[in-house]
Design a protein around this motif. Sequence first.
Motif, PDB file in Angstrom:
ATOM      1  N   LEU A  70       7.704  -2.656   0.766  1.00  0.00           N
ATOM      2  CA  LEU A  70       8.123  -1.489   0.017  1.00  0.00           C
ATOM      3  C   LEU A  70       6.960  -0.999  -0.833  1.00  0.00           C
ATOM      4  O   LEU A  70       6.193  -1.796  -1.377  1.00  0.00           O
ATOM      5  CB  LEU A  70       9.312  -1.816  -0.879  1.00  0.00           C
ATOM      6  N   LEU A  71       6.846   0.291  -0.956  1.00  0.00           N
ATOM      7  CA  LEU A  71       5.805   0.902  -1.774  1.00  0.00           C
ATOM      8  C   LEU A  71       6.306   0.974  -3.211  1.00  0.00           C
ATOM      9  O   LEU A  71       7.294   1.627  -3.502  1.00  0.00           O
ATOM     10  CB  LEU A  71       5.474   2.303  -1.247  1.00  0.00           C
ATOM     11  N   HIS A  72       5.625   0.268  -4.095  1.00  0.00           N
ATOM     12  CA  HIS A  72       6.037   0.254  -5.489  1.00  0.00           C
ATOM     13  C   HIS A  72       5.143   1.111  -6.367  1.00  0.00           C
ATOM     14  O   HIS A  72       5.560   1.564  -7.418  1.00  0.00           O
ATOM     15  CB  HIS A  72       6.048  -1.178  -6.025  1.00  0.00           C
ATOM     16  N   GLN A  73       3.897   1.284  -5.967  1.00  0.00           N
ATOM     17  CA  GLN A  73       2.989   2.116  -6.741  1.00  0.00           C
ATOM     18  C   GLN A  73       1.854   2.587  -5.858  1.00  0.00           C
ATOM     19  O   GLN A  73       1.591   2.018  -4.806  1.00  0.00           O
ATOM     20  CB  GLN A  73       2.439   1.358  -7.950  1.00  0.00           C
ATOM     21  N   PHE A  74       1.203   3.644  -6.277  1.00  0.00           N
ATOM     22  CA  PHE A  74       0.067   4.196  -5.554  1.00  0.00           C
ATOM     23  C   PHE A  74      -1.226   3.676  -6.170  1.00  0.00           C
ATOM     24  O   PHE A  74      -1.303   3.464  -7.378  1.00  0.00           O
ATOM     25  CB  PHE A  74       0.053   5.727  -5.644  1.00  0.00           C
ATOM     26  N   GLU A  75      -2.213   3.493  -5.319  1.00  0.00           N
ATOM     27  CA  GLU A  75      -3.552   3.177  -5.810  1.00  0.00           C
ATOM     28  C   GLU A  75      -4.142   4.458  -6.376  1.00  0.00           C
ATOM     29  O   GLU A  75      -3.890   5.549  -5.850  1.00  0.00           O
ATOM     30  CB  GLU A  75      -4.429   2.664  -4.667  1.00  0.00           C
ATOM     31  N   PRO A  76      -4.929   4.367  -7.434  1.00  0.00           N
ATOM     32  CA  PRO A  76      -5.558   5.575  -7.970  1.00  0.00           C
ATOM     33  C   PRO A  76      -6.470   6.222  -6.932  1.00  0.00           C
ATOM     34  O   PRO A  76      -7.153   5.533  -6.172  1.00  0.00           O
ATOM     35  CB  PRO A  76      -6.373   5.062  -9.162  1.00  0.00           C
ATOM     36  N   ALA A  77      -6.458   7.536  -6.886  1.00  0.00           N
ATOM     37  CA  ALA A  77      -7.313   8.275  -5.955  1.00  0.00           C
ATOM     38  C   ALA A  77      -8.741   8.299  -6.496  1.00  0.00           C
ATOM     39  O   ALA A  77      -8.954   8.365  -7.698  1.00  0.00           O
ATOM     40  CB  ALA A  77      -6.801   9.693  -5.780  1.00  0.00           C
TER      41      ALA A  77
END
Length: 122
Positions: free
Chosen positions: A78-85
């Motif tokens: 499951l995707l819990h957070q995005f990596e910073p761009a």
Amino acid sequence: MKILDNSLGNPKTLYTKVNNVMDRKQGNALPDTENIEELASTFNTFFAEKIKKIRENMTTSPCIDLFDPSIDQKPINLLHQFEPATVEEISDIIKETGVKCSPADILPQHLYKENIYNLTPC
């Protein structure tokens, strides 16, 4: 050409005059009715039926409860957070999609593109 000269700087007046000269009549987009409630009801029915037909033609897939322990499932990431761009990723996206500016923006479009590295966070 006096008709056109009198309309310079006013596109709405120009289009109206051109349409009159070319005998283009714009019809009423709404049906004629005295009863506004009836008109609203007709529009409601039309769009409700349209949505119903669209939904009937869509294929549905069964909804699975990811947290139901009685269902034997393979582990799912499951995707819990995005990596910073990164600045490079943001710059690449802007270069690929282009910059769209509003007339109310302070900077013109070409300045955004030319200064992308100065405008993105470090």
